[in-house]
Enzyme design. Structure first.
Site, short mmCIF file in Angstrom:
data_model
loop_
_atom_site.label_atom_id
_atom_site.label_comp_id
_atom_site.label_asym_id
_atom_site.label_seq_id
_atom_site.Cartn_x
_atom_site.Cartn_y
_atom_site.Cartn_z
N LYS A 190 0.82 -1.21 0.00
CA LYS A 190 0.00 0.00 0.00
C LYS A 190 0.86 1.27 0.00
CE LYS A 190 -4.04 -2.15 2.22
NZ LYS A 190 -5.04 -1.98 3.31
N TYR A 210 -12.41 -1.35 -3.43
CA TYR A 210 -12.95 -1.54 -2.08
C TYR A 210 -14.46 -1.36 -2.02
CZ TYR A 210 -8.35 -1.96 0.17
OH TYR A 210 -7.11 -2.40 0.57
N ASN A 249 -2.06 0.32 6.63
CA ASN A 249 -1.56 -0.91 7.23
C ASN A 249 -0.67 -1.73 6.29
OD1 ASN A 249 -3.59 -1.80 5.59
ND2 ASN A 249 -4.79 -2.80 7.19
N HIS A 268 -2.19 -5.37 1.54
CA HIS A 268 -3.50 -5.99 1.37
C HIS A 268 -3.29 -7.48 1.14
CE1 HIS A 268 -7.52 -6.84 -0.24
NE2 HIS A 268 -6.91 -7.51 -1.19
N GLU A 319 -9.67 -9.93 -7.70
CA GLU A 319 -8.72 -8.84 -7.42
C GLU A 319 -7.51 -8.92 -8.35
OE1 GLU A 319 -9.97 -8.07 -2.74
OE2 GLU A 319 -8.13 -9.18 -3.17
P1 IDP Z 1 -8.22 -6.40 5.65
O1 IDP Z 1 -7.38 -5.52 4.75
O2 IDP Z 1 -7.43 -6.91 6.81
O3 IDP Z 1 -8.90 -7.51 4.88
P2 IDP Z 1 -10.79 -5.05 5.75
O4 IDP Z 1 -11.74 -5.12 6.89
O5 IDP Z 1 -11.12 -5.80 4.49
O6 IDP Z 1 -9.35 -5.47 6.29
O7 IDP Z 1 -10.61 -3.50 5.40
C1 IDP Z 1 -10.00 -3.10 4.20
C2 IDP Z 1 -9.04 -1.98 4.50
O8 IDP Z 1 -9.77 -0.84 4.98
C3 IDP Z 1 -8.03 -2.25 5.62
O9 IDP Z 1 -6.91 -3.00 5.21
C4 IDP Z 1 -7.66 -0.85 6.07
O10 IDP Z 1 -6.75 -0.23 5.15
C5 IDP Z 1 -9.02 -0.15 5.96
N1 IDP Z 1 -9.76 -0.22 7.24
C6 IDP Z 1 -10.37 -1.29 7.79
N2 IDP Z 1 -10.96 -1.00 8.96
C7 IDP Z 1 -10.72 0.33 9.16
C8 IDP Z 1 -11.07 1.24 10.22
O11 IDP Z 1 -11.73 0.89 11.19
N3 IDP Z 1 -10.63 2.53 10.07
C9 IDP Z 1 -9.90 2.95 8.99
N4 IDP Z 1 -9.56 2.13 7.98
C10 IDP Z 1 -9.95 0.82 8.06
MG MG Z 2 -10.37 -7.40 3.43
#
Ligand code: IDP
Ligand code: MG
Length: 139
Positions: free
Chosen positions: A11, A51, A114, A117, A128
């Site tokens: 990312k 997304y 984070n 992905h 994807e």
């Molecule tokens: P994942 O990437 O671990 O599968 P997902 O729930 O699919 O997590 O969320 C997609 C992306 O959205 C996350 O990787 C992160 O970048 C962002 N995200 C998820 N939850 C939050 C939140 O509570 N606050 C801000 N960004 C979030």
């Molecule tokens: Mg996810």
């Protein structure tokens, strides 16, 4: 063989910080083969499409902005049990909850920024991967 591929992105935060090489090394050392790889910049529209599943979530707008704030590296990865093993390698979404030694624990800045992905299921991985790569770009 079904279930042997996953899709990943390094990312914008991790690319900007110069962590691309270190993350690719961890991925290869964990036994994943890089089948496809490209550095590219998502528009806000394309980030939103990627997304789409999260469009009702409160963080969707921020996520679109963040994911289009700088280049990403898109990857198709191959390994037995790729989806689950890769989720294990990257750790929990929130780096504060990620296990020691995981990519997110080492490189993520926040629950949003984070670092990486990882697809959540075989079907998502296929979709994807196709979002970024044609079949002539996979080796
Ligand atoms: P994942 O990437 O671990 O599968 P997902 O729930 O699919 O997590 O969320 C997609 C992306 O959205 C996350 O990787 C992160 O970048 C962002 N995200 C998820 N939850 C939050 C939140 O509570 N606050 C801000 N960004 C979030
Ligand atoms: Mg996810």
């Amino acid at each position: 063989m079904a279930g042997n591929k996953t899709f990943s992105m390094i990312k914008p935060d991790a690319v900007a910080e110069g962590n691309t090489g270190a993350i690719l090394k961890m991925i290869e050392d964990a036994g994943f083969k890089i089948v496809a790889m490209k550095k590219t910049l998502l528009t806000k529209e394309r980030a939103g499409q990627f997304y789409e599943v999260h469009k009702e979530r409160p963080f969707y707008e921020d996520l679109r902005s963040y994911m289009s704030s700088g280049p990403i590296v898109a990857l198709i990865l191959e390994k037995e049990n790729a989806v689950a093993d890769f989720r294990k390698l990257i750790g929990a979404t929130d780096p504060a909850k990620a296990e020691e030694g995981t990519i997110r624990k080492l490189f993520a800045k926040s629950i949003e920024a984070n670092a990486v992905h990882g697809s959540d299921a075989d079907e998502t991985a296929e979709n994807e991967g196709s979002f970024f790569f044609s079949h002539t770009e996979r080796f």
